[in-house]
Design a protein around this motif. Structure first.
Motif, PDB file in Angstrom:
ATOM      1  N   LEU A   8       0.831  -1.200   0.000  1.00 51.59           N
ATOM      2  CA  LEU A   8       0.000   0.000   0.000  1.00 51.59           C
ATOM      3  C   LEU A   8       0.871   1.258   0.000  1.00 51.59           C
ATOM      4  N   ILE A   9       1.923   1.254   0.782  1.00 54.21           N
ATOM      5  CA  ILE A   9       2.844   2.389   0.828  1.00 54.21           C
ATOM      6  C   ILE A   9       3.539   2.580  -0.521  1.00 54.21           C
ATOM      7  N   VAL A  10       3.964   1.493  -1.143  1.00 58.52           N
ATOM      8  CA  VAL A  10       4.617   1.568  -2.456  1.00 58.52           C
ATOM      9  C   VAL A  10       3.658   2.145  -3.490  1.00 58.52           C
ATOM     10  N   ILE A  11       2.400   1.701  -3.458  1.00 56.20           N
ATOM     11  CA  ILE A  11       1.400   2.205  -4.410  1.00 56.20           C
ATOM     12  C   ILE A  11       1.141   3.691  -4.169  1.00 56.20           C
ATOM     13  N   LEU A  12       1.050   4.107  -2.917  1.00 58.75           N
ATOM     14  CA  LEU A  12       0.831   5.523  -2.610  1.00 58.75           C
ATOM     15  C   LEU A  12       2.002   6.386  -3.068  1.00 58.75           C
ATOM     16  N   ILE A  13       3.214   5.922  -2.840  1.00 57.46           N
ATOM     17  CA  ILE A  13       4.399   6.674  -3.272  1.00 57.46           C
ATOM     18  C   ILE A  13       4.427   6.769  -4.797  1.00 57.46           C
ATOM     19  N   GLY A  14       4.144   5.669  -5.475  1.00 63.10           N
ATOM     20  CA  GLY A  14       4.102   5.679  -6.943  1.00 63.10           C
ATOM     21  C   GLY A  14       3.033   6.609  -7.468  1.00 63.10           C
ATOM     22  N   CYS A  16       1.773   9.288  -5.910  1.00 65.88           N
ATOM     23  CA  CYS A  16       2.194  10.670  -5.654  1.00 65.88           C
ATOM     24  C   CYS A  16       3.245  11.122  -6.668  1.00 65.88           C
ATOM     25  N   TYR A  17       4.182  10.251  -6.969  1.00 66.29           N
ATOM     26  CA  TYR A  17       5.215  10.583  -7.951  1.00 66.29           C
ATOM     27  C   TYR A  17       4.588  10.854  -9.318  1.00 66.29           C
ATOM     28  N   THR A  18       3.647  10.020  -9.728  1.00 68.80           N
ATOM     29  CA  THR A  18       2.977  10.194 -11.021  1.00 68.80           C
ATOM     30  C   THR A  18       2.194  11.501 -11.060  1.00 68.80           C
ATOM     31  N   MET A  19       1.513  11.853  -9.981  1.00 71.87           N
ATOM     32  CA  MET A  19       0.758  13.107  -9.939  1.00 71.87           C
ATOM     33  C   MET A  19       1.684  14.309 -10.029  1.00 71.87           C
ATOM     34  N   ASN A  24       3.993  18.716 -13.276  1.00 65.55           N
ATOM     35  CA  ASN A  24       5.183  19.400 -13.783  1.00 65.55           C
ATOM     36  C   ASN A  24       5.238  19.426 -15.307  1.00 65.55           C
ATOM     37  N   ASP A  25       4.549  18.499 -15.974  1.00 66.41           N
ATOM     38  CA  ASP A  25       4.531  18.497 -17.439  1.00 66.41           C
ATOM     39  C   ASP A  25       3.937  19.780 -17.995  1.00 66.41           C
ATOM     40  N   TYR A  26       2.995  20.388 -17.289  1.00 64.37           N
ATOM     41  CA  TYR A  26       2.299  21.564 -17.796  1.00 64.37           C
ATOM     42  C   TYR A  26       2.876  22.869 -17.262  1.00 64.37           C
ATOM     43  N   ASN A  27       3.993  22.809 -16.548  1.00 65.19           N
ATOM     44  CA  ASN A  27       4.671  24.015 -16.084  1.00 65.19           C
ATOM     45  C   ASN A  27       5.521  24.602 -17.204  1.00 65.19           C
TER      46      ASN A  27
END
Length: 147
Positions: A8-14, A16-19, A24-27
């Protein structure tokens, strides 16, 4: 139970990283950041000048690396922002001045002068945020590279 918590922690970290990456793609970023995602050694530039009397548009190409590099040097001073899908207007059919750069791998980078728009591989759309592009420099560049 510990394994489920770890997953669950790994999925949450992944997630958050994706979000964060998606945000940042649109900055705003420098034009050179876009070139870093491509093969920056463009081999040809195709220029398109719209017709003024309804005839077909005039096109010519340049294969001189020095001229292509001078265009890239000019563009590196500008900042771009990736457009969101809802911001892209693909129904615009007016002819415009454009430059299309192509690299050895067949990737293209199109620059629509009138709209301050940059299109990468016909898929990713970017706008020049600190534009408009310097028209005087571009006119001189068009004239000096016309056959």
């Amino acid at each position: 139970m510990k394994m489920r918590a770890f997953l669950l922690i790994v999925i949450l970290i992944g997630g958050c990283y994706t979000m964060i990456q998606s945000f940042n793609d649109y900055n705003e970023k420098q034009f050179t950041d876009l070139l870093n995602t491509m093969n920056p050694s463009f081999i040809t530039a195709l220029f398109t000048k719209p017709s003024t009397s309804g005839n077909t548009s005039e096109t010519w190409h340049v294969d001189e690396h020095s001229e292509i590099n001078s265009l890239l040097d000019f563009l590196q001073d500008y900042h771009i922002r990736k457009l969101k899908p809802e911001e892209i207007n693909t129904s615009d059919e007016t002819m415009q001045f454009s430059i299309q750069l192509q690299d050895e791998d067949g990737n293209t980078l199109s620059i629509i002068i009138n709209e301050n728009l940059i299109i990468q591989n016909s898929l990713l759309y970017y706008e020049v945020v600190d534009g408009p592009l310097d028209a005087e420099w571009l006119v001189h560049f068009f004239i000096s590279n016309k056959l």
